[in-house]
Scaffold this active site. Structure first.
Site, PDB file in Angstrom:
ATOM      1  N   HIS A 206       0.819  -1.212   0.000  1.00  0.00           N
ATOM      2  CA  HIS A 206       0.000   0.000   0.000  1.00  0.00           C
ATOM      3  C   HIS A 206       0.858   1.270   0.000  1.00  0.00           C
ATOM      4  O   HIS A 206       0.334   2.372  -0.141  1.00  0.00           O
ATOM      5  CB  HIS A 206      -0.976   0.001   1.184  1.00  0.00           C
ATOM      6  CG  HIS A 206      -0.318   0.199   2.511  1.00  0.00           C
ATOM      7  ND1 HIS A 206      -0.130  -0.805   3.427  1.00  0.00           N
ATOM      8  CD2 HIS A 206       0.194   1.307   3.084  1.00  0.00           C
ATOM      9  CE1 HIS A 206       0.461  -0.334   4.498  1.00  0.00           C
ATOM     10  NE2 HIS A 206       0.660   0.958   4.314  1.00  0.00           N
ATOM     11  N   ASP A 235      -0.387  -7.435   0.793  1.00  0.00           N
ATOM     12  CA  ASP A 235       0.163  -6.120   1.106  1.00  0.00           C
ATOM     13  C   ASP A 235       1.686  -6.187   1.133  1.00  0.00           C
ATOM     14  O   ASP A 235       2.315  -6.089   2.185  1.00  0.00           O
ATOM     15  CB  ASP A 235      -0.376  -5.604   2.446  1.00  0.00           C
ATOM     16  CG  ASP A 235      -0.120  -4.108   2.628  1.00  0.00           C
ATOM     17  OD1 ASP A 235       0.422  -3.484   1.696  1.00  0.00           O
ATOM     18  OD2 ASP A 235      -0.477  -3.578   3.704  1.00  0.00           O
ATOM     19  N   GLY A 315       3.821   5.906   8.888  1.00  0.00           N
ATOM     20  CA  GLY A 315       5.236   5.936   8.567  1.00  0.00           C
ATOM     21  C   GLY A 315       5.933   4.631   8.906  1.00  0.00           C
ATOM     22  O   GLY A 315       7.006   4.330   8.395  1.00  0.00           O
ATOM     23  N   SER A 317       4.638   1.760   8.178  1.00  0.00           N
ATOM     24  CA  SER A 317       4.205   0.787   7.181  1.00  0.00           C
ATOM     25  C   SER A 317       5.377   0.163   6.450  1.00  0.00           C
ATOM     26  O   SER A 317       6.325   0.844   6.064  1.00  0.00           O
ATOM     27  CB  SER A 317       3.290   1.449   6.149  1.00  0.00           C
ATOM     28  OG  SER A 317       2.038   1.708   6.712  1.00  0.00           O
ATOM     29  N   SER A 332       1.539  -3.775   8.020  1.00  0.00           N
ATOM     30  CA  SER A 332       0.452  -3.432   7.107  1.00  0.00           C
ATOM     31  C   SER A 332      -0.391  -2.295   7.673  1.00  0.00           C
ATOM     32  O   SER A 332      -0.462  -1.210   7.116  1.00  0.00           O
ATOM     33  CB  SER A 332      -0.418  -4.656   6.826  1.00  0.00           C
ATOM     34  OG  SER A 332      -1.526  -4.319   6.017  1.00  0.00           O
TER      35      SER A 332
END
Length: 361
Positions: A206, A235, A315, A317, A332
């Protein structure tokens, strides 16, 4: 770019969470199990070794098992089974067997019912082997008619599911440890990998689209190009290094040191884990669910995630989930933050490596 709560750092483990899991398991065994385990001595296993044994037994037992979890206090693997024949196989392999009521097939049917009747943004579900039920979570945005609908679906599932409310919001966290930037987006590196003999790194899908360029600083010179990105459904994304940026197989611990990573493995419920990300740095937590389905607030749905007690923030992720020198997951999304606490979900690393044809390195 729409602001999303996608994480790229590591989170802290609640010290009592594993003991809570163990206590819950003991209570469940006396209250809901259809039989008790015979006295025997289970093998003492590391969390990673327990995960490997869980994978082997899952293949051997098939529908005769109904989930596993790691007992960190006794350092043993607990396996839910449906009959004494399967229980004996578990004991012979060195695990602890629990005979439970709800079969894996029944719990799978529960998940299918939820997907069909309760795919509502802000919800998630995963099998909880400690309670032998499907744990359903709704964040604070699920209210009114949607809450009523979800409650009725879960109530109709009887003793096979349970519903709880989360104080936060389930969001992907856009913003392994180090920060990476592409335009307005900031995420975190998951793990450095090798594909076709060339250096790459993996992060959350993502975070960006195929073809996007990533740098170490906002507006800085690109260090890599995203060659594959998969989201929703999965993801994960693969970025190929284009310059001479160092790419050691390690995770930044944000204390001046790093954790070498030598391979990838599967998470196990009850496993104590760490997360590293560029916003909240390093935190510790416990794995509480596997193969989780998450319906993020933007309507995107991701399947097969690792559910944990870790916190994370925008941030973080794409950041690293790991235990010792083993890579487990990519950050995720989740609910809450590192001030109030929360839950965070991770994309399993072995699946990403398999899809990309890459390996840790």
């Amino acid at each position: 770019m729409k602001h999303r709560r996608i994480f790229m750092r590591k989170a802290a483990v609640a010290g009592g969470a594993v003991l809570a899991l163990v206590a819950a398991g003991a209570t469940f065994q006396s209250a809901n199990a259809s039989g008790n385990t015979e006295p025997f001595t289970a093998k003492s296993l590391s969390a990673v070794a327990a995960g490997n044994l869980a994978s082997t037994l899952s293949e051997d037992l098939g529908q005769d098992q109904a989930g596993t979890y790691y007992d960190a206090r006794t350092k043993s693997l607990v396996v839910n089974v449906v009959d004494e024949t399967a229980a004996q196989l578990v004991r012979e392999a060195g695990g602890t067997a629990r005979i439970v009521r709800n079969t894996l097939a029944e719990l799978t049917t529960v998940r299918e019912t939820l997907a069909d009747k309760a795919t509502i943004p802000g919800t998630s579900w995963a099998v909880n082997p400690v309670t032998n039920k499907v744990a359903v979570t709704a964040d604070r945005t699920v209210t009114g008619a949607e809450w009523t609908r979800l409650s009725e679906v879960v109530k109709g599932l009887g003793a096979k599911a349970e519903l709880k409310k989360s104080a936060g919001e389930l969001k992907p966290l856009l913003a392994g440890g180090d920060a990476i930037y592409a335009g307005d987006a900031r995420c975190s590196v998951g793990f450095n990998v090798v594909k076709d003999g060339e250096p790459h790194f993996i992060t959350a899908g993502h975070c960006g689209q195929t073809g996007s360029e990533w740098s170490e600083t906002a507006g800085g010179e690109p260090i890599g190009t995203m060659v594959d990105s998969q989201f929703p459904g999965n993801d994960f994304a693969l970025v190929k290094y284009t310059g001479s940026t160092p790419h050691p197989s390690e995770v930044n611990l944000y204390d001046g040191s790093s954790q070498p990573i030598t391979g990838a493995g599967e998470a196990t419920i009850g496993m104590e884990v760490r997360r590293s990300g560029s916003t909240t740095q390093v935190h510790e937590g416990v794995v509480i669910g596997l193969d989780a389905t998450v319906n993020y607030d933007d309507g995107n749905v991701v399947h097969g995630l690792i559910q944990t007690t870790l916190c994370a923030e925008p941030g973080d992720s794409g950041g690293s989930l790991f235990v010792d020198d083993t890579a487990l997951g990519l950050t995720s999304g989740g609910s809450g933050d590192c001030s109030m606490g929360g839950e965070t979900f991770f994309q399993p690393v072995p699946e990403a490596l398999s899809v990309f044809g890459a390996e840790i390195g």
